[in-house]
Design a protein around this motif. Structure first.
Motif, PDB file in Angstrom:
ATOM      1  N   ILE A  26     -11.268  -8.804  -7.086  1.00 16.20           N
ATOM      2  CA  ILE A  26      -9.903  -8.300  -6.900  1.00 16.20           C
ATOM      3  C   ILE A  26      -9.480  -8.569  -5.467  1.00 16.20           C
ATOM      4  CG2 ILE A  26      -8.409  -6.270  -7.017  1.00 16.20           C
ATOM      5  CD1 ILE A  26     -10.545  -5.039  -8.879  1.00 16.20           C
ATOM      6  N   SER A  27      -8.325  -9.180  -5.308  1.00 15.05           N
ATOM      7  CA  SER A  27      -7.819  -9.481  -3.970  1.00 15.05           C
ATOM      8  C   SER A  27      -6.331  -9.150  -3.894  1.00 15.05           C
ATOM      9  CB  SER A  27      -8.048 -10.954  -3.628  1.00 15.05           C
ATOM     10  OG  SER A  27      -7.296 -11.776  -4.512  1.00 15.05           O
ATOM     11  N   GLY A  28      -5.840  -9.080  -2.677  1.00 10.79           N
ATOM     12  CA  GLY A  28      -4.422  -8.799  -2.476  1.00 10.79           C
ATOM     13  C   GLY A  28      -4.149  -8.563  -1.010  1.00 10.79           C
ATOM     14  N   PHE A  29      -2.997  -7.993  -0.711  1.00  7.37           N
ATOM     15  CA  PHE A  29      -2.677  -7.689   0.684  1.00  7.37           C
ATOM     16  C   PHE A  29      -1.775  -6.461   0.739  1.00  7.37           C
ATOM     17  CE2 PHE A  29       0.371 -10.882  -0.740  1.00  7.37           C
ATOM     18  CZ  PHE A  29       1.598 -10.328  -0.393  1.00  7.37           C
ATOM     19  N   VAL A  30      -1.786  -5.817   1.907  1.00 10.49           N
ATOM     20  CA  VAL A  30      -0.978  -4.622   2.166  1.00 10.49           C
ATOM     21  C   VAL A  30       0.143  -5.018   3.113  1.00 10.49           C
ATOM     22  CG1 VAL A  30      -0.981  -2.236   2.996  1.00 10.49           C
ATOM     23  CG2 VAL A  30      -3.030  -3.188   1.898  1.00 10.49           C
ATOM     24  N   THR A  31       1.365  -4.569   2.817  1.00 10.27           N
ATOM     25  CA  THR A  31       2.514  -4.981   3.604  1.00 10.27           C
ATOM     26  C   THR A  31       3.548  -3.866   3.683  1.00 10.27           C
ATOM     27  OG1 THR A  31       4.355  -6.570   3.720  1.00 10.27           O
ATOM     28  CG2 THR A  31       3.564  -5.977   1.532  1.00 10.27           C
ATOM     29  N   TYR A  71      -8.439   1.086 -13.332  1.00  9.77           N
ATOM     30  CA  TYR A  71      -8.520   1.729 -12.031  1.00  9.77           C
ATOM     31  C   TYR A  71      -7.156   2.284 -11.602  1.00  9.77           C
ATOM     32  CZ  TYR A  71     -13.032  -0.591 -11.484  1.00  9.77           C
ATOM     33  OH  TYR A  71     -14.332  -1.017 -11.664  1.00  9.77           O
ATOM     34  N   ARG A  72      -7.251   3.426 -10.949  1.00  9.27           N
ATOM     35  CA  ARG A  72      -6.076   3.943 -10.242  1.00  9.27           C
ATOM     36  C   ARG A  72      -6.208   3.512  -8.786  1.00  9.27           C
ATOM     37  NH1 ARG A  72      -4.720   8.715  -7.398  1.00  9.27           N
ATOM     38  NH2 ARG A  72      -6.799   9.586  -7.819  1.00  9.27           N
ATOM     39  N   ILE A  73      -5.139   2.936  -8.250  1.00  9.54           N
ATOM     40  CA  ILE A  73      -5.196   2.383  -6.898  1.00  9.54           C
ATOM     41  C   ILE A  73      -4.354   3.236  -5.952  1.00  9.54           C
ATOM     42  CG2 ILE A  73      -4.692   0.377  -5.454  1.00  9.54           C
ATOM     43  CD1 ILE A  73      -5.075  -1.362  -7.879  1.00  9.54           C
ATOM     44  N   THR A  74      -4.929   3.556  -4.807  1.00 15.71           N
ATOM     45  CA  THR A  74      -4.184   4.231  -3.742  1.00 15.71           C
ATOM     46  C   THR A  74      -4.378   3.454  -2.448  1.00 15.71           C
ATOM     47  OG1 THR A  74      -6.056   5.681  -3.244  1.00 15.71           O
ATOM     48  CG2 THR A  74      -4.402   6.513  -4.786  1.00 15.71           C
ATOM     49  N   VAL A  75      -3.381   3.518  -1.586  1.00 13.06           N
ATOM     50  CA  VAL A  75      -3.463   2.826  -0.306  1.00 13.06           C
ATOM     51  C   VAL A  75      -3.005   3.787   0.783  1.00 13.06           C
ATOM     52  CG1 VAL A  75      -1.169   1.798  -0.668  1.00 13.06           C
ATOM     53  CG2 VAL A  75      -2.708   0.827   1.047  1.00 13.06           C
ATOM     54  N   SER A  82       2.648   5.242   1.235  1.00 13.44           N
ATOM     55  CA  SER A  82       2.536   4.272   0.155  1.00 13.44           C
ATOM     56  C   SER A  82       3.809   4.264  -0.691  1.00 13.44           C
ATOM     57  CB  SER A  82       1.327   4.597  -0.721  1.00 13.44           C
ATOM     58  OG  SER A  82       1.322   3.782  -1.876  1.00 13.44           O
ATOM     59  N   LEU A  83       4.225   3.077  -1.097  1.00 12.09           N
ATOM     60  CA  LEU A  83       5.374   2.942  -1.996  1.00 12.09           C
ATOM     61  C   LEU A  83       4.941   2.692  -3.440  1.00 12.09           C
ATOM     62  CD1 LEU A  83       7.873   0.785   0.119  1.00 12.09           C
ATOM     63  CD2 LEU A  83       7.941   3.239  -0.308  1.00 12.09           C
ATOM     64  N   ILE A  84       3.641   2.608  -3.675  1.00  7.03           N
ATOM     65  CA  ILE A  84       3.189   2.334  -5.043  1.00  7.03           C
ATOM     66  C   ILE A  84       3.007   3.621  -5.839  1.00  7.03           C
ATOM     67  CG2 ILE A  84       2.053   0.219  -4.288  1.00  7.03           C
ATOM     68  CD1 ILE A  84      -0.630   1.641  -4.526  1.00  7.03           C
ATOM     69  N   GLY A  85       3.134   4.782  -5.156  1.00  3.02           N
ATOM     70  CA  GLY A  85       3.019   6.051  -5.863  1.00  3.02           C
ATOM     71  C   GLY A  85       1.575   6.449  -6.101  1.00  3.02           C
ATOM     72  N   ASP A  86       1.399   7.634  -6.653  1.00  2.29           N
ATOM     73  CA  ASP A  86       0.054   8.163  -6.895  1.00  2.29           C
ATOM     74  C   ASP A  86      -0.483   7.828  -8.284  1.00  2.29           C
ATOM     75  OD1 ASP A  86      -0.021   9.340  -4.378  1.00  2.29           O
ATOM     76  OD2 ASP A  86       0.991  11.152  -5.097  1.00  2.29           O
ATOM     77  N   ASN A  87       0.308   7.168  -9.098  1.00  2.71           N
ATOM     78  CA  ASN A  87      -0.114   6.865 -10.472  1.00  2.71           C
ATOM     79  C   ASN A  87       0.025   5.371 -10.772  1.00  2.71           C
ATOM     80  OD1 ASN A  87      -0.653   9.629 -11.474  1.00  2.71           O
ATOM     81  ND2 ASN A  87       1.520   9.915 -11.055  1.00  2.71           N
ATOM     82  N   PHE A  88      -0.481   4.562  -9.847  1.00 10.90           N
ATOM     83  CA  PHE A  88      -0.456   3.117 -10.029  1.00 10.90           C
ATOM     84  C   PHE A  88      -1.804   2.682 -10.607  1.00 10.90           C
ATOM     85  CE2 PHE A  88      -1.193  -1.198  -8.239  1.00 10.90           C
ATOM     86  CZ  PHE A  88      -0.178  -1.850  -8.929  1.00 10.90           C
ATOM     87  N   PHE A  89      -1.768   2.147 -11.835  1.00  7.09           N
ATOM     88  CA  PHE A  89      -2.997   1.772 -12.538  1.00  7.09           C
ATOM     89  C   PHE A  89      -3.032   0.272 -12.814  1.00  7.09           C
ATOM     90  CE2 PHE A  89      -2.514   6.242 -13.537  1.00  7.09           C
ATOM     91  CZ  PHE A  89      -3.816   6.733 -13.478  1.00  7.09           C
ATOM     92  N   VAL A  90      -4.253  -0.259 -12.838  1.00 10.87           N
ATOM     93  CA  VAL A  90      -4.477  -1.636 -13.305  1.00 10.87           C
ATOM     94  C   VAL A  90      -5.619  -1.585 -14.323  1.00 10.87           C
ATOM     95  CG1 VAL A  90      -3.638  -2.806 -11.246  1.00 10.87           C
ATOM     96  CG2 VAL A  90      -6.026  -2.066 -11.357  1.00 10.87           C
ATOM     97  N   MET A 104       3.978  -0.574   1.567  1.00 12.87           N
ATOM     98  CA  MET A 104       4.026   0.693   2.281  1.00 12.87           C
ATOM     99  C   MET A 104       5.304   0.750   3.109  1.00 12.87           C
ATOM    100  SD  MET A 104       0.091   1.279   3.514  1.00 12.87           S
ATOM    101  CE  MET A 104       0.203   3.045   3.264  1.00 12.87           C
ATOM    102  N   THR A 105       5.599   1.932   3.643  1.00 14.64           N
ATOM    103  CA  THR A 105       6.768   2.077   4.507  1.00 14.64           C
ATOM    104  C   THR A 105       6.379   2.866   5.742  1.00 14.64           C
ATOM    105  OG1 THR A 105       9.061   2.868   4.665  1.00 14.64           O
ATOM    106  CG2 THR A 105       7.563   4.188   3.342  1.00 14.64           C
ATOM    107  N   ASP A 106       6.934   2.466   6.863  1.00 12.91           N
ATOM    108  CA  ASP A 106       6.710   3.163   8.120  1.00 12.91           C
ATOM    109  C   ASP A 106       7.308   4.557   8.009  1.00 12.91           C
ATOM    110  OD1 ASP A 106       6.633   4.095  10.684  1.00 12.91           O
ATOM    111  OD2 ASP A 106       7.272   2.224  11.599  1.00 12.91           O
ATOM    112  N   ASN A 107       6.504   5.594   8.230  1.00 16.17           N
ATOM    113  CA  ASN A 107       7.030   6.940   8.079  1.00 16.17           C
ATOM    114  C   ASN A 107       7.585   7.525   9.371  1.00 16.17           C
ATOM    115  OD1 ASN A 107       4.806   7.716   9.577  1.00 16.17           O
ATOM    116  ND2 ASN A 107       3.783   8.801   7.927  1.00 16.17           N
TER     117      ASN A 107
END
Length: 271
Positions: A26-31, A71-75, A82-90, A104-107
């Motif tokens: 599994i690969s990806g990036f955070v932005t 999997y449930r994914i959190t970042v 995080s902008l993907i929420g707490d219920n992001f599944f793959v 994600m967003t700058d808080n």
């Protein structure tokens, strides 16, 4: 012998095939939609609550090998939400993994405010204490009463105080605003009164104009006329560090004194 070698080959091939089928890469990036974010924690939690975590590199990229599962994914990253929420599944049981893009967003939030009196006039040089979560910040309002600071999502408390005024403040729960520019904190001025009698050679001076002067700039604070009994009373006087009395008609000037409380029976002897 050939049969045994054939069985060994089948066994090795089967194990290799089994392993390949059970593990996925599994690969990806955070932005934050503008920049890639390094040092972000990407966690994968399965149905048994087993969590595996990987950190994004300096380019925001991450890579992890996991058993095929849902999997449930959190970042998470300090200073970001995080902008993907707490219920992001793959679900990688039947699907091949695609590159994950975790937004994600700058808080950090820009907050603007103003310190004013009850008439809406700005108050300068006000000491302002800001509490952002557990962090404390000290500010001072400018010549127009304005102040600003960078906060973050969560509870923010603001308290303003200045000599001569009653302190006041506000608290707010910031959720997703990017900037706030309408905070007004009203400070009520402390006022006092000065009362007494104007006396000369044991006589009460009646109908005499008495001036109260600001000792810092020699400007007139207030002017009153003594009563027929020689009494005077100044009301709603703001706090001044120094002040004095002046009677132009007789060329009198008192010693300087401090106004920081009500002054009763503050008799003036002009002898």
């Amino acid at each position: 012998m050939r049969f045994k070698l054939f069985l060994c080959f089948i066994l090795v091939f089967s194990l290799k095939t089994f392993t390949n089928n059970e593990i996925v890469n599994i690969s990806g990036f955070v932005t934050d939609k503008e920049f890639r974010l390094g040092n972000a924690s990407v966690s994968f939690s399965n149905s048994s609550n087993v969590v595996k975590t990987v950190k994004s590199d300096i380019n925001g990229s991450f890579n992890i090998k996991l058993p095929k599962n849902k999997y449930r994914i959190t970042v998470k990253k300090d200073g970001y939400n995080s902008l993907i929420g707490d219920n992001f599944f793959v679900d990688y049981i039947f699907e091949e993994p695609k590159q994950l893009i975790l937004n994600m967003t700058d808080n950090k939030i820009k907050i603007y405010g103003k310190i004013i009196n009850k008439f809406g006039d700005p108050i300068k040089n006000v000491d302002i204490k800001i509490k952002i979560s557990e962090n404390l910040l000290d500010l001072t309002s400018d010549s127009l009463g304005n102040f600003s600071f960078e906060g973050q999502i969560g509870l923010i408390s603001i308290f303003a105080q200045k000599d001569g005024f009653y302190g006041n403040g506000t608290s707010m729960l910031i959720q997703n605003e990017q900037f706030i520019n309408d905070i007004s904190i009203v400070l009520e001025a402390k006022t006092f009164y000065i009362s007494g009698a104007l006396i000369k050679e044991n006589n009460y001076l009646k109908d005499i104009y008495l001036e109260l002067i600001n000792g810092s700039n020699n400007k007139v604070i207030s002017t009153i006329k003594t009563t027929k009994d020689g009494l005077f009373e100044f009301r709603d006087i703001l706090t001044y560090e120094k002040a004095y009395f002046r009677i132009p008609s007789i060329g009198y000037k008192s010693e300087i004194f401090t106004i920081n409380k009500d002054l009763r029976q503050f008799n003036i002897f002009t002898d």
